[in-house]
Design a protein around this motif. Structure first.
Motif, PDB file in Angstrom:
ATOM      1  N   CYS A 160       0.834  -1.197   0.000  1.00 40.65           N
ATOM      2  CA  CYS A 160       0.000   0.000   0.000  1.00 40.65           C
ATOM      3  C   CYS A 160       0.872   1.251   0.000  1.00 40.65           C
ATOM      4  O   CYS A 160       1.679   1.456   0.915  1.00 40.65           O
ATOM      5  CB  CYS A 160      -0.919  -0.012   1.215  1.00 40.65           C
ATOM      6  N   LEU A 161       0.694   2.045  -1.018  1.00 42.11           N
ATOM      7  CA  LEU A 161       1.456   3.288  -1.153  1.00 42.11           C
ATOM      8  C   LEU A 161       0.692   4.453  -0.548  1.00 42.11           C
ATOM      9  O   LEU A 161       1.263   5.333   0.086  1.00 42.11           O
ATOM     10  CB  LEU A 161       1.733   3.555  -2.637  1.00 42.11           C
ATOM     11  N   GLN A 162      -0.607   4.465  -0.759  1.00 39.49           N
ATOM     12  CA  GLN A 162      -1.455   5.530  -0.216  1.00 39.49           C
ATOM     13  C   GLN A 162      -2.597   4.885   0.561  1.00 39.49           C
ATOM     14  O   GLN A 162      -3.358   4.080   0.012  1.00 39.49           O
ATOM     15  CB  GLN A 162      -2.017   6.403  -1.337  1.00 39.49           C
ATOM     16  N   ALA A 163      -2.715   5.241   1.831  1.00 40.54           N
ATOM     17  CA  ALA A 163      -3.762   4.669   2.669  1.00 40.54           C
ATOM     18  C   ALA A 163      -5.142   5.087   2.168  1.00 40.54           C
ATOM     19  O   ALA A 163      -5.326   6.169   1.606  1.00 40.54           O
ATOM     20  CB  ALA A 163      -3.569   5.115   4.115  1.00 40.54           C
ATOM     21  N   GLY A 164      -6.102   4.225   2.365  1.00 37.63           N
ATOM     22  CA  GLY A 164      -7.467   4.543   1.964  1.00 37.63           C
ATOM     23  C   GLY A 164      -8.314   3.298   1.865  1.00 37.63           C
ATOM     24  O   GLY A 164      -7.856   2.179   2.126  1.00 37.63           O
ATOM     25  N   GLU A 165      -9.572   3.491   1.478  1.00 30.18           N
ATOM     26  CA  GLU A 165     -10.500   2.372   1.352  1.00 30.18           C
ATOM     27  C   GLU A 165     -10.401   1.768  -0.039  1.00 30.18           C
ATOM     28  O   GLU A 165     -10.341   2.482  -1.047  1.00 30.18           O
ATOM     29  CB  GLU A 165     -11.929   2.834   1.616  1.00 30.18           C
ATOM     30  N   SER A 166     -10.367   0.435  -0.100  1.00 32.35           N
ATOM     31  CA  SER A 166     -10.332  -0.255  -1.384  1.00 32.35           C
ATOM     32  C   SER A 166     -11.701  -0.183  -2.048  1.00 32.35           C
ATOM     33  O   SER A 166     -12.722   0.088  -1.401  1.00 32.35           O
ATOM     34  CB  SER A 166      -9.926  -1.715  -1.196  1.00 32.35           C
ATOM     35  N   GLY A 167     -11.741  -0.446  -3.332  1.00 31.91           N
ATOM     36  CA  GLY A 167     -12.997  -0.403  -4.075  1.00 31.91           C
ATOM     37  C   GLY A 167     -13.864  -1.621  -3.821  1.00 31.91           C
ATOM     38  O   GLY A 167     -13.466  -2.563  -3.130  1.00 31.91           O
ATOM     39  N   LYS A 184      -9.770   2.699  -5.803  1.00 27.76           N
ATOM     40  CA  LYS A 184     -10.640   3.678  -5.153  1.00 27.76           C
ATOM     41  C   LYS A 184      -9.772   4.710  -4.442  1.00 27.76           C
ATOM     42  O   LYS A 184      -9.053   5.464  -5.079  1.00 27.76           O
ATOM     43  CB  LYS A 184     -11.633   3.001  -4.207  1.00 27.76           C
ATOM     44  N   ASN A 185      -9.770   4.738  -3.087  1.00 28.10           N
ATOM     45  CA  ASN A 185      -8.984   5.732  -2.360  1.00 28.10           C
ATOM     46  C   ASN A 185      -7.574   5.260  -2.037  1.00 28.10           C
ATOM     47  O   ASN A 185      -6.722   6.062  -1.633  1.00 28.10           O
ATOM     48  CB  ASN A 185      -9.681   6.107  -1.043  1.00 28.10           C
ATOM     49  N   ALA A 186      -7.340   3.973  -2.173  1.00 26.23           N
ATOM     50  CA  ALA A 186      -6.010   3.409  -1.889  1.00 26.23           C
ATOM     51  C   ALA A 186      -5.228   3.234  -3.186  1.00 26.23           C
ATOM     52  O   ALA A 186      -5.792   3.249  -4.286  1.00 26.23           O
ATOM     53  CB  ALA A 186      -6.152   2.061  -1.180  1.00 26.23           C
ATOM     54  N   SER A 187      -3.930   3.075  -3.041  1.00 25.30           N
ATOM     55  CA  SER A 187      -3.094   2.734  -4.206  1.00 25.30           C
ATOM     56  C   SER A 187      -2.031   1.739  -3.753  1.00 25.30           C
ATOM     57  O   SER A 187      -1.646   1.685  -2.578  1.00 25.30           O
ATOM     58  CB  SER A 187      -2.453   3.975  -4.826  1.00 25.30           C
ATOM     59  N   TRP A 188      -1.572   0.951  -4.723  1.00 20.10           N
ATOM     60  CA  TRP A 188      -0.643  -0.146  -4.442  1.00 20.10           C
ATOM     61  C   TRP A 188       0.549  -0.099  -5.377  1.00 20.10           C
ATOM     62  O   TRP A 188       0.461   0.431  -6.481  1.00 20.10           O
ATOM     63  CB  TRP A 188      -1.351  -1.491  -4.629  1.00 20.10           C
TER      64      TRP A 188
END
Length: 212
Positions: A160-167, A184-188
């Motif tokens: 996970c590069l950017q924390a957030g909720e998955s789609g 969605k809000n996360a990135s990997w």
């Protein structure tokens, strides 16, 4: 007939009976033994090679309060310690950051995980390097450095590069190292999984000779 010295086993030619060629060969053997037995001075311990028990390395620049060098307490191979998110290729050797007496060989090129694996000590056992990973889940809150695996194995792991909720739908997972996947809000970030194999005994150099 030549005789040998007691400590190093050097050959002492008998010039009355030995021919010139034999004498020269024995002298060459002596020089090699002396060279092999000579002290080694290094800036740091070598990270490759096989070393017998009691092998010593001396520091080139010893200092007061420091140790004069290192002595090997276990016959085996030397290698660098494991590092996180490092690319390793087939044949690379590593040892755990905490010595367990074993050395490990990369048998599948890829990247190490973020958390050091629990290194098994069974002979020639094979294992992966994605400790702490979980299978991706929809609408889940992920934090930075979480590791997921796709629901269908593709030989990779994703950090996970950017924390957030998955789609609510699993993303299309990229297959290139370092590729960013948006979810969605996360990135990997994509990494190829590697595999290790227990590969024998590790040397164990310890500091010795404290300088007062």
């Amino acid at each position: 007939m030549s005789t040998t010295t007691t400590k190093l086993g050097l050959k002492k030619p008998n010039f009355a009976t030995d021919d010139i060629e034999n004498t020269l060969n024995e002298l060459a053997d002596n020089f090699q033994k002396l060279d092999d037995d000579s002290d080694d001075y290094v800036d740091s311990l070598p990270l490759s090679g096989t070393y017998p028990i009691a092998k010593r390395f001396y520091k080139k620049t010893p200092k007061s309060g420091d140790y004069i060098g290192w002595v090997n307490t276990r016959t085996g191979n030397s290698a660098p310690t494991w590092q996180k998110l490092k690319q390793y290729t087939n044949g690379d050797l590593i040892v755990p950051t905490v010595d367990n007496g074993h050395i490990y060989k990369c048998i599948q090129t890829g990247y190490s995980g973020l958390t050091e694996p629990v290194f098994p000590v069974s002979v020639e056992i094979e294992f992966g390097d994605v400790r702490g990973s979980n299978t991706w889940q929809a609408t889940t809150q992920y934090k930075k450095d979480d590791i997921v695996l796709p629901t269908i194995d593709n030989g990779r792991f994703y950090v996970c590069l950017q924390a957030g909720e998955s789609g609510d739908v699993e993303p299309t997972w990229g297959l290139a190292d370092g590729q960013t996947i948006y979810d969605k809000n996360a990135s990997w970030v994509s990494y190829k999984r590697l595999k290790w194999k227990e590969a024998g005994v590790a040397s164990n150099f310890r500091p010795y000779g404290k300088i007062e």
